[in-house]
Write an enzyme that holds these catalytic residues in place. Structure first.
Site, mmCIF file in Angstrom:
data_model
loop_
_atom_site.group_PDB
_atom_site.id
_atom_site.type_symbol
_atom_site.label_atom_id
_atom_site.label_comp_id
_atom_site.label_asym_id
_atom_site.label_seq_id
_atom_site.Cartn_x
_atom_site.Cartn_y
_atom_site.Cartn_z
ATOM 1 N N GLY A 112 2.652 3.148 6.232
ATOM 2 C CA GLY A 112 3.578 2.467 5.318
ATOM 3 C C GLY A 112 4.744 3.385 4.966
ATOM 4 N N ASN A 147 -11.706 8.614 17.301
ATOM 5 C CA ASN A 147 -11.890 8.736 15.845
ATOM 6 C C ASN A 147 -13.281 9.221 15.442
ATOM 7 O OD1 ASN A 147 -9.360 7.644 16.196
ATOM 8 N ND2 ASN A 147 -9.437 6.406 14.373
ATOM 9 N N GLU A 155 -12.503 3.651 8.695
ATOM 10 C CA GLU A 155 -12.249 2.358 9.341
ATOM 11 C C GLU A 155 -13.335 2.030 10.376
ATOM 12 O OE1 GLU A 155 -7.499 1.931 9.392
ATOM 13 O OE2 GLU A 155 -8.221 3.646 10.498
ATOM 14 N N GLY A 194 0.826 -1.210 0.000
ATOM 15 C CA GLY A 194 0.000 0.000 0.000
ATOM 16 C C GLY A 194 0.854 1.250 0.000
ATOM 17 N N ALA A 201 0.870 10.252 11.503
ATOM 18 C CA ALA A 201 1.357 10.643 10.174
ATOM 19 C C ALA A 201 0.160 10.865 9.278
ATOM 20 C CB ALA A 201 2.220 9.535 9.578
ATOM 21 N N ASN A 233 -9.318 4.327 19.690
ATOM 22 C CA ASN A 233 -9.899 4.667 18.390
ATOM 23 C C ASN A 233 -11.427 4.784 18.456
ATOM 24 O OD1 ASN A 233 -7.334 2.731 16.914
ATOM 25 N ND2 ASN A 233 -7.513 4.911 16.739
ATOM 26 N N LYS A 257 -5.878 -0.205 22.169
ATOM 27 C CA LYS A 257 -5.848 0.756 21.055
ATOM 28 C C LYS A 257 -7.245 0.893 20.436
ATOM 29 C CE LYS A 257 -4.076 3.560 18.015
ATOM 30 N NZ LYS A 257 -3.574 3.246 16.729
ATOM 31 N N SER A 292 -7.199 9.803 12.050
ATOM 32 C CA SER A 292 -7.248 9.229 10.706
ATOM 33 C C SER A 292 -8.675 9.234 10.165
ATOM 34 C CB SER A 292 -6.679 7.806 10.728
ATOM 35 O OG SER A 292 -7.320 7.047 11.724
HETATM 36 O O1 KPL Z 1 -4.745 6.099 15.946
HETATM 37 C C1 KPL Z 1 -5.193 7.220 15.893
HETATM 38 C C2 KPL Z 1 -5.877 7.598 14.646
HETATM 39 O O2 KPL Z 1 -6.007 8.770 14.338
HETATM 40 O O3 KPL Z 1 -6.296 6.680 13.941
HETATM 41 C C3 KPL Z 1 -5.128 8.138 17.077
HETATM 42 C C4 KPL Z 1 -4.392 7.455 18.192
HETATM 43 C C5 KPL Z 1 -6.507 8.496 17.512
HETATM 44 C C6 KPL Z 1 -4.328 9.375 16.836
HETATM 45 O O4 KPL Z 1 -4.952 10.313 16.055
#
Ligand code: KPL
Length: 297
Positions: free
Chosen positions: A14, A191, A265, A9, A125, A187, A183, A253
């Site tokens: 990545g 998110n 997601e 990807g 990122a 999220n 995690k 994200s």
């Molecule tokens: O994993 C993340 C995402 O944005 O998907 C967090 C930890 C919430 C950081 O922005």
């Protein structure tokens, strides 16, 4: 042991793996998904620009010493694993690195014989264009063997060492499922709320979000418990607020996916909680509300 890293990807995580491989002089190849552009540039956390110089991917097939890192969304995973299952030697180790849950089950189905590792990272990122990644937040990566594909030393140490070069610092977790559930809770809270309210993570410190975030953690804890994963509610809620604090300036994200009209997601995040809760006969009204709201965006 010699190794070559293969990154599937052209997503932001990545790109970080590619930058880490290049900076540590680890040979790597990039395998964009069909129709996607090849990443060219990573803006490092200190602002320096790194022009990626992968090996050519076309000529040589993967061998048993090739590591395949799969930093794809869980929604893209099925097609990718289906496409790779016949060309990937069954000895090649595979690392799944995605938000949300569901990868372990797909790998069990499509790559039953490979050594499979699961990872989760808190590095931040994002893509500023189809070929350019910006590293916005230094984080860490948890890594462990998939419980469905138990692996052993010395392979575990070897993979941890390579992942440490690509997206370190890496902590080996014998209880990787617990790390993935933790995690997942982060999220599930951050998110959808940031995507729905069009805000950076830090704005979730406002008192108006406290009750929702606390209830999301309670619901995740209850479902995890029913799935035999023991999470401590106080520690989990603290973790979520800790991540909000540490990533205050970042846009999640899901916020970015919604803004750029990409598939989110949500299925693997709140959707996973809703599905598991249903199977276990547990009520998760807040996760359901967030799930439906994001689906309706
Ligand atoms: O994993 C993340 C995402 O944005 O998907 C967090 C930890 C919430 C950081 O922005």
């Amino acid at each position: 042991m010699s190794v070559r890293v293969n990154i599937l990807g052209s997503g932001a995580i990545g790109g970080l793996c590619a930058a880490g491989a290049q900076l540590s002089a680890t040979p790597f190849r990039l395998w964009p998904r069909p129709g996607s552009a090849m990443l060219t540039t990573v803006e490092l956390i200190n602002g320096e620009l790194l022009n990626l110089a992968p090996e050519s991917a076309r000529d040589k097939p993967l061998t048993a010493t090739d590591l395949l890192i799969v930093p794809l969304k869980v929604t893209q995973l099925k097609d990718a694993l289906k496409a790779w299952r016949y060309s990937l030697p069954s000895e090649s180790p595979v690392v799944l690195l995605h938000n949300g849950m569901g990868g372990m089950e797909l790998a069990e189905k499509y790559l039953p014989d490979n050594p499979v590792f699961l990872a989760t990272t808190s590095h931040g990122a994002f893509k500023t264009s189809t070929t350019y990644i910006r590293h916005t937040g230094k984080g860490e990566t948890m890594l462990g063997s998939s419980p469905r594909h138990p692996t052993q030393m010395p392979l575990n140490t070897h993979i941890a060492e390579i992942m440490n070069r690509c997206i370190g610092p890496v902590t080996w977790r014998d209880d990787i499922e617990t790390a993935l559930w933790q995690k997942l809770a982060v999220n599930c809270a951050i998110n959808p709320l940031t995507a729905l309210n069009n805000i950076p993570n830090g704005e979730l410190r406002a008192t108006q979000y406290l009750a929702t975030i606390t209830t999301v953690c309670e619901e995740v804890c209850a479902v995890a418990g029913a799935c035999k994963v023991d999470l401590n509610l106080t520690a989990l809620t603290e973790l979520v607020f800790n991540v909000i604090e540490r990533t205050a300036e970042n846009f999640s994200s899901m916020h970015q996916d919604v803004r750029h009209k990409r598939t989110t997601e949500i299925e693997g995040i709140n959707g996973y909680i809703v599905k598991r809760a249903k199977k276990k006969g547990i009520d998760v009204p807040i996760n359901t509300l967030l799930y439906n709201a994001v689906k309706n965006l």
